[in-house]
Design a protein around this motif. Sequence first.
Motif, mmCIF file in Angstrom:
data_model
loop_
_atom_site.group_PDB
_atom_site.id
_atom_site.type_symbol
_atom_site.label_atom_id
_atom_site.label_comp_id
_atom_site.label_asym_id
_atom_site.label_seq_id
_atom_site.Cartn_x
_atom_site.Cartn_y
_atom_site.Cartn_z
ATOM 1 N N GLY A 171 19.874 -23.082 -31.424
ATOM 2 C CA GLY A 171 20.140 -24.579 -31.317
ATOM 3 C C GLY A 171 20.249 -24.729 -29.830
ATOM 4 N N LEU A 172 20.993 -23.768 -28.976
ATOM 5 C CA LEU A 172 21.155 -24.081 -27.595
ATOM 6 C C LEU A 172 20.007 -23.905 -26.795
ATOM 7 C CD1 LEU A 172 24.263 -22.182 -27.038
ATOM 8 C CD2 LEU A 172 24.198 -24.634 -26.727
ATOM 9 N N PHE A 173 19.226 -23.372 -27.359
ATOM 10 C CA PHE A 173 17.849 -22.904 -26.275
ATOM 11 C C PHE A 173 17.195 -24.187 -26.225
ATOM 12 C CE2 PHE A 173 13.301 -22.010 -25.976
ATOM 13 C CZ PHE A 173 13.443 -21.439 -24.839
ATOM 14 N N TYR A 174 16.947 -24.784 -27.366
ATOM 15 C CA TYR A 174 15.829 -26.135 -27.184
ATOM 16 C C TYR A 174 16.727 -27.286 -27.122
ATOM 17 C CZ TYR A 174 15.850 -27.101 -32.228
ATOM 18 O OH TYR A 174 16.086 -27.533 -33.497
ATOM 19 N N SER A 175 17.809 -27.511 -27.465
ATOM 20 C CA SER A 175 18.506 -28.679 -27.625
ATOM 21 C C SER A 175 18.899 -29.197 -26.081
ATOM 22 C CB SER A 175 19.792 -28.748 -28.414
ATOM 23 O OG SER A 175 20.585 -27.898 -28.079
ATOM 24 N N THR A 176 19.178 -28.057 -25.362
ATOM 25 C CA THR A 176 19.576 -28.182 -23.985
ATOM 26 C C THR A 176 18.284 -28.475 -23.101
ATOM 27 O OG1 THR A 176 19.445 -25.838 -23.432
ATOM 28 C CG2 THR A 176 21.547 -26.991 -23.932
ATOM 29 N N LEU A 177 17.019 -28.368 -23.632
ATOM 30 C CA LEU A 177 15.708 -28.331 -22.725
ATOM 31 C C LEU A 177 15.096 -29.714 -22.868
ATOM 32 C CD1 LEU A 177 13.998 -24.995 -23.307
ATOM 33 C CD2 LEU A 177 15.046 -25.878 -21.069
ATOM 34 N N GLY A 178 14.982 -30.207 -24.290
ATOM 35 C CA GLY A 178 14.051 -31.148 -24.563
ATOM 36 C C GLY A 178 14.815 -32.358 -25.004
ATOM 37 N N GLY A 179 16.003 -32.581 -25.193
ATOM 38 C CA GLY A 179 16.830 -33.798 -25.540
ATOM 39 C C GLY A 179 15.944 -34.266 -26.963
ATOM 40 N N LEU A 180 16.119 -35.669 -26.921
ATOM 41 C CA LEU A 180 15.486 -36.329 -28.031
ATOM 42 C C LEU A 180 14.259 -36.251 -28.367
ATOM 43 C CD1 LEU A 180 16.686 -38.400 -30.459
ATOM 44 C CD2 LEU A 180 15.608 -40.408 -28.844
ATOM 45 N N TRP A 181 13.226 -35.598 -27.549
ATOM 46 C CA TRP A 181 11.783 -35.495 -27.658
ATOM 47 C C TRP A 181 11.983 -34.177 -28.552
ATOM 48 C CZ3 TRP A 181 7.656 -38.111 -28.300
ATOM 49 C CH2 TRP A 181 7.409 -39.104 -27.472
ATOM 50 N N ALA A 182 12.518 -33.214 -28.089
ATOM 51 C CA ALA A 182 12.555 -32.005 -28.820
ATOM 52 C C ALA A 182 12.821 -31.966 -30.012
ATOM 53 C CB ALA A 182 13.214 -30.838 -28.048
ATOM 54 N N GLY A 183 14.031 -32.776 -30.364
ATOM 55 C CA GLY A 183 14.600 -32.822 -31.612
ATOM 56 C C GLY A 183 13.758 -33.806 -32.757
ATOM 57 N N THR A 184 13.385 -34.768 -32.081
ATOM 58 C CA THR A 184 12.246 -35.505 -33.348
ATOM 59 C C THR A 184 10.835 -34.611 -33.443
ATOM 60 O OG1 THR A 184 11.356 -36.727 -31.339
ATOM 61 C CG2 THR A 184 13.256 -37.744 -32.393
ATOM 62 N N LEU A 185 10.386 -34.131 -32.412
ATOM 63 C CA LEU A 185 9.127 -33.507 -32.651
ATOM 64 C C LEU A 185 9.355 -31.920 -33.520
ATOM 65 C CD1 LEU A 185 7.628 -33.543 -29.118
ATOM 66 C CD2 LEU A 185 6.598 -34.604 -31.265
ATOM 67 N N THR A 186 10.608 -31.417 -33.496
ATOM 68 C CA THR A 186 10.935 -30.401 -34.296
ATOM 69 C C THR A 186 11.182 -30.661 -35.385
ATOM 70 O OG1 THR A 186 11.799 -29.175 -32.204
ATOM 71 C CG2 THR A 186 12.401 -28.206 -34.671
ATOM 72 N N ASP A 187 11.971 -31.987 -35.738
ATOM 73 C CA ASP A 187 12.023 -32.564 -36.873
ATOM 74 C C ASP A 187 10.941 -32.737 -37.697
ATOM 75 O OD1 ASP A 187 14.661 -32.589 -36.873
ATOM 76 O OD2 ASP A 187 14.742 -35.019 -35.965
ATOM 77 N N PHE A 188 9.792 -33.054 -37.002
ATOM 78 C CA PHE A 188 8.674 -33.491 -37.866
ATOM 79 C C PHE A 188 7.914 -32.115 -38.158
ATOM 80 C CE2 PHE A 188 3.869 -34.390 -38.041
ATOM 81 C CZ PHE A 188 3.893 -35.517 -38.736
ATOM 82 N N ALA A 189 7.895 -31.317 -37.261
ATOM 83 C CA ALA A 189 7.182 -29.983 -37.657
ATOM 84 C C ALA A 189 7.936 -29.265 -38.789
ATOM 85 C CB ALA A 189 7.244 -28.910 -36.369
ATOM 86 N N MET A 190 9.279 -29.274 -38.964
ATOM 87 C CA MET A 190 10.048 -28.590 -39.836
ATOM 88 C C MET A 190 9.914 -29.419 -41.344
ATOM 89 S SD MET A 190 12.993 -28.973 -41.696
ATOM 90 C CE MET A 190 13.542 -30.129 -41.185
ATOM 91 N N PHE A 191 9.612 -30.665 -41.122
ATOM 92 C CA PHE A 191 9.543 -31.387 -42.660
ATOM 93 C C PHE A 191 8.297 -30.979 -43.056
ATOM 94 C CE2 PHE A 191 7.981 -35.182 -44.898
ATOM 95 C CZ PHE A 191 9.102 -35.005 -45.602
ATOM 96 N N ILE A 192 7.151 -30.717 -42.285
ATOM 97 C CA ILE A 192 5.968 -30.360 -42.711
ATOM 98 C C ILE A 192 6.029 -29.053 -43.514
ATOM 99 C CG2 ILE A 192 3.639 -29.796 -42.240
ATOM 100 C CD1 ILE A 192 4.098 -32.793 -42.096
#
Length: 543
Positions: A171-192
């Motif tokens: 969680g630390l790795f990508y949350s500290t990098l990409g902010g909201l963009w990382a969260g929403t894009l990962t959300d979408f990939a994970m939902f698929i």
Amino acid sequence: MDSQMTLLDWGVIVLFLIGMGMIGVLSTRLIRNTKDYFTGSGKMPWWLLGVSHHVSGYSAVAFTAYAAIAYNTGFTVYIWWAVPISFACFFGIAAIVARWSKLRTVFHFESPLEFLRVRYDLSTQQLLAWWGVLLKVLDVGAKWVAVSLVITTFAPGVPFWAAVLLALSLGLFYSTLGGLWAGTLTDFAMFIVQFAAGIAMFAIALGELGGVSALWTIWDRLPPGHLSPLAGEYGTWTCILGLTIINILAYNGGTWNLAQRYIAASDGPDAKKAAILSASLYLVWPLILFFPMWACPLLIPNLPVEQQEQCFSMMVIRMLPTGLTGLMLAALISHTLTMTTADATAITSVLVRDVLPQIWKKTNHFTAKQSLLLARCITFFFMLATALVAFANASFGGILGLVLGWFSALIGPVSVPMILGLLPTFKRCGVLAAHYSILFGLFTFVVIKLFPNDLFLWFQKTAELCHVTLTPATQSDPIGIGMTILLPTLVSLFVYSAIGLLAWLCRVEQNPQVNEFFQKLDADASSLNTNPLQKEENHEISA
């Protein structure tokens, strides 16, 4: 139960997590400043925000603690968990959701609490900020416990503490990098991924239970009451009413990471579209996702109580083919990672935008690069604090104790002045209403926790005057989880509304700043500037 994970499963997990990491790295290209980090500069499509809003309401808690409740009580978990959230989202579309987007396009706010300084004052903003941060530490800590339980079920040789640290590191790795963009894009990939694995689980469960007819025939084979909408400790009217009220507050912005999804929408109509999509998914998708959990007593009968939180993971290991098992584990892990990332981003935005500038004046003069570095450092330390709560989860009553007994009971009082403060109906409710509603709500929670027996006796004597008989929920908890969730929020709502009504009756002079705030918030964006987004860009350049 021995794990059936193969090298192929572990390879799928590694590839999936690498993909998540790549999303975090690639998201950094979209991040130039804190405006991109916290709100995506209002350029996110509504469908992405809607899926992200929906996914951000899940975590491994749904597949552990809620799965255990589904194993014991059946269909009722859908009634008290999914339906109130869907109702709350639909309710918010009418009056609340679009206002979050306007806070960015009209006032150029980036954090969910930034408007409180204008709507109330600095002290109210700080009070809500600190209490909200503490609450989120508890909430995210519970999510680490849940995802660690999933990991240890799939890989029994991994100790609990190592599972917590593994999930935390990811969680630390990508949350500290990409902010909201990382969260929403990962959300979408994970939902698929979750959608594919969830459909597979649903189909395989139907196959093992006799085909499509199992949708209506399994209920006769399950223990009595498993089709009842109201069953068990949580399937009570007080619990459902409490969760519905709290969800109206939390899912329409009281939970900061969900407010961020609406703030990031390009305009009010897009924010409403995102809410409609999220609400619709909550109404439909849990029926498919939870069916294997409802059927689990037939598929894995007589599970000991201490293993029931692992029932869904056990079914995944037993039922899904090689490769898909690893994909489902990856989806379960990423469910929690996306939520914790969203929480961390929201908390960081509040601390960077609202708290630190008041106690560390130097941050007011930070460059965009320095502010971004500060945001990433705060995200890192917030996540570490949540890990400490995860290790001490037993002191709070485990996963459900943290999520329902503490977070859900306390989020209401903190959210009342925040959400109602956006509505012109409550514009007479000022600083005193905000402060006292929070304090009285917290005081009620403390009384419930410290003096449950005395409080129940008082309720019982009051009820006797009305010729009503009250019985304790349980011997150890006479008040019951429903009243624990409901009472603090009801007290806060009453105090907030009552003080506002008194101000209106006594004709207390309104704050001109508050009047101006609502005039701008209620006006069409076109009447304030010809192009709100262009104005926002010019504002950024001039700053």
